[in-house]
Design an enzyme around this catalytic site. Structure first.
Site, short mmCIF file in Angstrom:
data_model
loop_
_atom_site.label_atom_id
_atom_site.label_comp_id
_atom_site.label_asym_id
_atom_site.label_seq_id
_atom_site.Cartn_x
_atom_site.Cartn_y
_atom_site.Cartn_z
N ASP A 163 0.96 -0.25 -16.06
CA ASP A 163 0.77 -0.24 -14.61
C ASP A 163 -0.67 0.20 -14.32
OD1 ASP A 163 1.16 -0.20 -11.90
OD2 ASP A 163 3.00 0.98 -11.97
N ASP B 162 -0.36 -6.31 -10.85
CA ASP B 162 -0.89 -5.10 -11.51
C ASP B 162 0.09 -4.40 -12.44
OD1 ASP B 162 0.80 -4.05 -9.52
OD2 ASP B 162 -0.39 -2.21 -9.45
N GLU B 163 1.21 -5.03 -12.76
CA GLU B 163 2.09 -4.36 -13.71
C GLU B 163 2.90 -5.37 -14.51
OE1 GLU B 163 6.00 -2.60 -12.20
OE2 GLU B 163 4.72 -2.55 -10.43
#
Length: 390
Positions: free
Chosen positions: A10, A104-105
């Site tokens: 993350d 983003d993860e």
DNA sequence: TCTGGGGTCCTAGGACCC
DNA sequence: TCTGGGGTCCTAGGACCC
């Protein structure tokens, strides 16, 4: 072999971190990324801003009150997307089993990589230093046997850290946490569980399944029991992007000022229909169920949907459907804050065979849309618009 | 000047069919 | 005439996630 094969990676304050690469002079100041004007909310806040209590999804108006000297940066999605692609490439150099959750993860299954790259903790550090060196941003990694434990571990590891939760430590890691930390437990469910006296994950773990299900429903009850014991899934579904293929596509827009003007509303519905239909056409999908979303000035929100006889990707047809749904509401003076258009039940366009109703001739709207698409590709979105939007 | 925009999944009732 | 399940589709709302 490893007993903790799942990594959750993350990015730390992703949008803010990416934005600050261009503005290193601001790193020590409170910075948020989000829509600065009027009715925007925070997309991401750097850790300086978080010291003032600033968080994602907070209205910008409140942020300015909490932290008057905050620096607001407009989001640059093109850059976010390109950084995200590079990061996902880095993941795939480690393992082909990558399940992207958003820009983003992502989850990584490193079962097949430990012989080559060492234990998961070492793989995590390698990823972190590669991403830092290549992209200039930091990330945190959770390592565990299951997806949800890995996710909770990465949250605990933030910012810029790694946490490994071996199987023997899962319950001592999970059980002290507030129930609200569990994936799928939001504000409402948290309050509900608290009212039942279930405050921690351990409380949920030790509640009989039937009791839990009476409180939150069959499905969520069973789900929570698994989450509370860390016995959720450990198999990933490799996915290139966040959603692929999509089950629905939609667009909505909050007006800068609430309005009850039918003409303004119908024109906005046309803009949104064109946006959605255009995205459907570039994805080669069509859909049958068209949904109108209306949010009133007091924030109450309703939806009205209509399933068409045939799937469509035609702007005019979608617009006609939502306009009918809007008119059927019979609103008088109600002021609207937002309208939205969504098409569900998407199928590949190649599987759609239009049956022309006897006596009805083809209107040529589909051809017109494709002409618009071609012109848009050559001259940009501003070049071609429906006449009523000019 | 409170509260964005993109999605997913679940629930529940009614219609309709077997 | 009364009583029934089960399955699917449609619609509306709600909760949640990033």
């Amino acid at each position: 072999m490893t007993d903790t094969p799942i990594l959750h990676v993350d990015m730390d304050a992703f949008y803010a971190s990416v934005a600050l690469r261009e503005r290193p002079d601001l790193v020590d100041q409170p910075v948020v990324v989000g829509g600065g004007g009027g009715r925007g909310v925070v997309l991401a806040a750097n850790y300086v801003a978080r010291r003032y209590g600033v968080r994602s999804a907070l209205p910008m108006t409140r942020v300015r009150r909490m932290c008057p000297h905050v620096v607001v940066i407009e989001p640059d999605y093109a850059t976010f997307t390109s950084v995200s692609s590079s990061v996902m490439e880095t993941f795939r150099e480690v393992t082909p089993v990558v399940e992207a959750m958003s820009l983003d993860e992502a989850f990584l299954d490193v079962r097949g990589s430990t012989r080559r790259l060492g234990p998961p903790a070492r793989i995590a550090e390698r990823l972190r230093s590669t991403i830092h060196d290549e992209q200039g941003i930091t990330c945190s990694v959770g390592v565990a046997a299951s997806v949800s434990v890995a996710k909770l571990a990465s949250r605990r590891a933030k910012p810029d850290g790694v946490i490994v939760v071996p199987p023997a430590e899962v319950t001592s890691f999970l059980h002290p946490l507030d129930v609200g930390e569990l994936y799928g437990v939001g504000e409402k469910t948290q309050a509900l569980l608290h009212r039942f006296g279930l405050l921690t994950v351990g409380d949920v773990a030790h509640t009989p399944l039937r009791t839990l299900q009476r409180a939150v429903g069959d499905h969520l009850g069973r789900e929570l029991q698994h989450l509370a014991w860390g016995t959720d899934r450990s198999e990933l579904t490799p996915r290139a992007g966040p959603h692929e293929p999509e089950r629905s596509m939609g667009a909505d827009e909050t007006f800068t000022r609430d309005t009850d003007d039918r003409e303004v509303i119908v024109r906005e519905l046309l803009r949104l229909s064109a946006r959605v239909a255009g995205r459907m056409r570039s994805a080669d999908v069509a859909g049958r169920t068209v949904t109108l979303k209306v949010r009133f000035a007091d924030f109450t929100t309703i939806t009205r949907s209509r399933t068409l006889p045939e799937a469509t990707d035609v702007t005019v047809e979608i617009h006609r459907a939502v306009t009918r749904l809007y008119d059927a509401l019979g609103l008088q003076r109600a002021r609207l804050r937002l309208v939205g258009v969504r098409v569900e039940g998407l199928v590949p366009r190649a599987t759609v065979h239009r049956q022309l109703v006897l006596g009805e001739s083809e209107h040529g709207w589909a051809d017109a849309d494709r002409a618009v698409d071609r012109a848009t590709r050559r001259f940009g979105t501003a070049a071609v618009r429906p006449a009523s939007l000019v």
